[in-house]
Enzyme design. Structure first.
Site, PDB file in Angstrom:
ATOM      1  N   GLY A 182       0.804  -1.204   0.000  1.00  0.00           N
ATOM      2  CA  GLY A 182       0.000   0.000   0.000  1.00  0.00           C
ATOM      3  C   GLY A 182       0.842   1.261   0.000  1.00  0.00           C
ATOM      4  N   CYS A 183       0.144   2.393  -0.082  1.00  0.00           N
ATOM      5  CA  CYS A 183       0.794   3.682  -0.275  1.00  0.00           C
ATOM      6  C   CYS A 183       1.616   4.101   0.934  1.00  0.00           C
ATOM      7  CB  CYS A 183      -0.251   4.724  -0.617  1.00  0.00           C
ATOM      8  SG  CYS A 183      -1.707   4.687   0.440  1.00  0.00           S
ATOM      9  N   TYR A 184       1.040   4.029   2.131  1.00  0.00           N
ATOM     10  CA  TYR A 184       1.799   4.410   3.326  1.00  0.00           C
ATOM     11  C   TYR A 184       2.999   3.492   3.518  1.00  0.00           C
ATOM     12  CZ  TYR A 184      -1.812   7.596   5.280  1.00  0.00           C
ATOM     13  OH  TYR A 184      -2.668   8.638   5.527  1.00  0.00           O
TER      14      TYR A 184
END
Lengths: 341, 341, 341, 341
Positions: free
Chosen positions: C146-148
């Site tokens: 994911g992005c984080y």
């Protein structure tokens, strides 16, 4: 202190009424309804109101106590037709569309349904103090006009009344912040949909059209016909209307500005100037900014007005009307200074 | 690979040319100038370009090597009149205003100064491929039209060419993101001034007016006169033009849409639809979205177009023209899909 | 051309896959699903895709043809556990959370439910090419982080691998644009709720926490424990993570920067610099910007990373992994230059 | 009515003082200076003030009349050291940094220059009413703390005073809207630079650091050392500080919340709640929202506070202090309800 009730406090206009009443020297909110949110503390739904209303909880509207001094109604169109007949209050100010149009035949055309309380229409004054103040002094029922209508009407009406522009073929091209679409999440009002976006909507048939024609026409004493094109700008608040009209004579920009300035010379919330209005100059205030130009080259008159749709376009104007209705200073509880930046 | 130079790479249109060339299969940027920023690495001025141009430094424009295949000029108006005569390049594409208007008398009126190289005006093709593609095939000199002009012209020109609306009394009411005002900080372009604000500017006399009249008129084969009112919307990119015209006949919305769709049937970057255009649908792409309506009630035709001012309104259109000029696929290096959200 | 299917094309990550595939030289989207939007033309749901996909309509995922070269899945967590076992495709890249964590006991704790296909977990490579490229060459199943997680891991992992900071007591304080919350309208994602607002959310227990600990720890070869605090910033895209760690030795800012730069010396999408990263430098691109500081006064190391959550944090990284999986140039179809402004 | 002067009315804090004084029942602005804008009508520089101050023009500060009741100074640091000794006014409230730090050795370190009026430092009370109200009753000289300092101090100080967290190793990670950077256009404050961007700045050495350490330490009665990392969020107003501290004991989230709530039980502008603060809840108001959490897993305490940087972080707090200084109701002229949306 006047005892105030707010029906529809869970919507943006209602929450703005709560905010403004919190700073009003004579209004005390003793009742706030929000049917779909009944039971929710106001400060939970709107943390912005938590400090000012630490103990207020939204109730169903039927719980409203009788005999309040002032009741504001901020509900979707159609709702107040049903509620008003059941209310017992000295002064009722409806921020919705239900009692604005006097011609009942317009409701089916523009709102898709017959009016259910047409006998009450005549009781309602039209809540635009700068143009119809006489009707509002001591008024018991007020239909407060909408945000687009207030902007376009204050911008154009004096020019039409003075006979300086043609009453037909008018174009009102306006942009609004997204708060005008209300609090409920919709596909078109998410941040991702609105941010960095500019678009038109409601082409040809926006419901505020007949209200503009009525209000401008009534002030000017003539039939008015206009095309209204609203746009959505990526901002929360603010409306700017750029209006195009054909001049009847050869008045210059300077002369047109003089007419507008004279029309609003005594108005504390209206600024007429050669400066081009911007929505941000009115943010959070009850003020309206207006200018006008004559284009010799193409033969158009361009008039531009701006205001905060939730204040002068809704809650602020309602309070201004309520002040007149109950006999207070018209400006009580209303800011003329905008928040900047 | 074509060897490309960019004069004015420190401005927004120049930086966008750098971005698009980085993804172009046949263009290689071998020179980039930015006079006030000479000596600065491109990736320092624009960190967005740091990964794609790790070693490129801005130079003074006079350092440009001779014999480049393609040179783009993205400078304020007035500058390229001086530079073009000194350039040695196979194809020159000017994104500024200096070679767009063919009538030299318009420069003093709208730009405040005489043109200093009027003898070159005829060498420049007008870089609007969808309307004037023939002129661009193999062209050596191209004047790429501005963002507002591209929007209004693509939206209105087919309706005028088909004789469906009157060529006088037109109104072009448009809103733009703030990148159109350039990179240099100004009081009116700070975040605090622009955010949550919508305002008009350049009333009556915006410089793009005669360019619109020329481009639409040339395509339609008639004299055109219009009033143009630009607005500033709180967003970076995007232009939407809402255009008002008087119909000549009684064509319906459907018939008007059919005419527009037919005019752009072969165009990969133009989407004609009943859907209302929005700037965001075009973000980062070279696409244009257009619609039209006929209002029976008031007798107006409303046509609306939208695009990304830095792509189809500037750098993208310049690359589209360059592709045609050098004989490549017209769409090379250009996205038709927009970035959303 | 590789034949590509996208399951979940109606969401933001799916739409971004559509956009990137439209510009990919070797990927052709032959199938796109969007269950709740089945039957809707892609260009109607996303006008930004109308020009690029004029004839594509969203289908139910079960209609996917067998034998596709590449299938991307961009669905809420929990969904791909069910779908993957039924898919017949050479390469599957899952952008969801279902196959990222290898320790099945973490799913009930952080996602509230048992994993339903634990036997497949080992088949999935972890799709972070800069740290685990070997696993991705020719991979048939990839769980894209994911992005984080991508932001924090790329920022911190080299410092931990080099033993320069303590693996416990880490703080990851990050801000994200609202597109990370998806396309569906929610009270917290309306423009009115997000604009002019900055807030924290998911305090103490955001689901990306164990994934960060796993990815950083695996690269560094040590157990990692960190506190992650996400914030919502009023923007569409972009993540910036500001990470706090205790140094193990006395390395200076310069020495720490050198270690990071060396770790990513061969990476075309990673920019290590003393310049402070900003999300906007990465907009629309697959790039990551990283810096680090040593504060002598308080004894903290601060490392900061930024990227576009929908590109390097989702669709771009998935395509980067797919390129490796099918044997193409890793950067095919991906921009390293960001869109500015 | 108290006669009020504002030195520095052309800046954002000064303009906010003008706005708030326009709605204050006892303050009348009789003088406003703006040296670089001397001669400009206030309503021209700030159209938002045109309706409220139709006849006020900015003057040079030296024109200030003697004997005013209240003078606010809102100038860049360094300026009020020179001006204060020359002023004749009953109550002076300085919104700048010049009289906040009591240890003169800190000025060269953090502000790069010796203090030129150190003998006046002891005359100035520190203008944070919730923590140091006693010092402000009837005060003649007040140094109003900055926006970041007010946020971090109100959030952390009660926890430190109660001995619940360690006074060293603190991290204050905060984000601010761009109005904190002032009105003057700069490359980093244009809309194009700020919009859709989130970035850090002032790493390790922001000037508000020693002021936080002083204010928290003085209230808690201990030496405090913290690392402060400010970020810039794409919004006009608002500060949110996320603070990390190591607990000294094993107090739970609930116990920590109870301590904070008790500390501010009598404060009308402070809301302590389990709800996560957001900047928008405080917009335009003088309110502060605070929460706290204990993370058992990693052993961190996270405390979060939010306020409007131009109101409680500047002009509003200055008026709150002035109210105390002149003996008015502390809340006069200040809103506790925020503007939403």
């Amino acid at each position: 202190m006047k005892r105030v009730g707010i029906i529809g406090a869970s919507g943006f206009a209602g929450a703005e009424l709560m905010r403004l009443c919190a700073g009003h020297p004579e209004f005390e909110v003793v009742f706030a309804s929000g049917d779909s949110q009944a039971g929710t503390p106001v400060g939970e739904l709107y943390p912005s109101l938590a400090a000012a209303y630490p103990t207020t909880t939204l109730e169903p509207w039927e719980s409203i106590p009788g005999g309040l001094d002032v009741v504001f109604i901020a509900l979707p169109h159609g709702a107040s037709q049903t509620i008003v007949p059941k209310l017992d209050a000295s002064h009722i100010l409806d921020l919705g569309a239900d009692f604005r149009l006097k011609d009942t035949s317009l409701y089916p055309t523009w709102y898709g349904q017959e009016h259910t309380a047409p006998e009450l229409l005549d009781e309602f004054a039209f809540g635009l103090p700068e143009l119809f103040r006489e009707d509002l002094l001591g008024a018991t029922r007020v239909a407060v006009p909408g945000c687009y209508v207030t902007t376009a009407t204050l911008t154009l009406a004096p020019l039409l009344k003075a006979g300086l522009v043609e009453p037909h073929g008018l174009v009102v091209d306006a942009a609004s912040g997204v708060s005008g679409a209300g609090r409920a999440p919709k596909p078109g009002t998410t941040f991702s949909a609105v941010d960095e976006n500019f678009t038109a909507y409601g082409l040809l048939n926006h419901r505020h059209t007949p209200e503009m024609e009525m209000a401008i026409g009534r002030h000017a004493g003539t039939d008015v016909q206009l095309l209204f094109t609203p746009h959505l700008a990526p901002m929360n608040r603010g409306i700017l209307a750029t209006c195009y009209a054909r001049p009847t004579g050869d008045e210059s920009t300077e002369e047109l500005l003089t007419v507008l300035a004279a029309a609003y010379a005594e108005e504390s919330f209206v600024v007429v100037s050669e400066a081009v209005p911007s929505t941000k100059a009115t943010l959070g205030s009850n003020s309206v900014h207006i200018t006008v130009r004559r284009d010799e080259r193409t033969g158009w008159v361009v008039a531009i007005g701006a205001l905060d749709n939730l204040v002068k376009g809704a809650a602020g104007q309602a309070i201004q009307c309520a002040n007149l209705a109950v006999g207070l200073d018209e400006a009580a509880g209303l800011a003329s200074a905008g928040m900047y930046p």
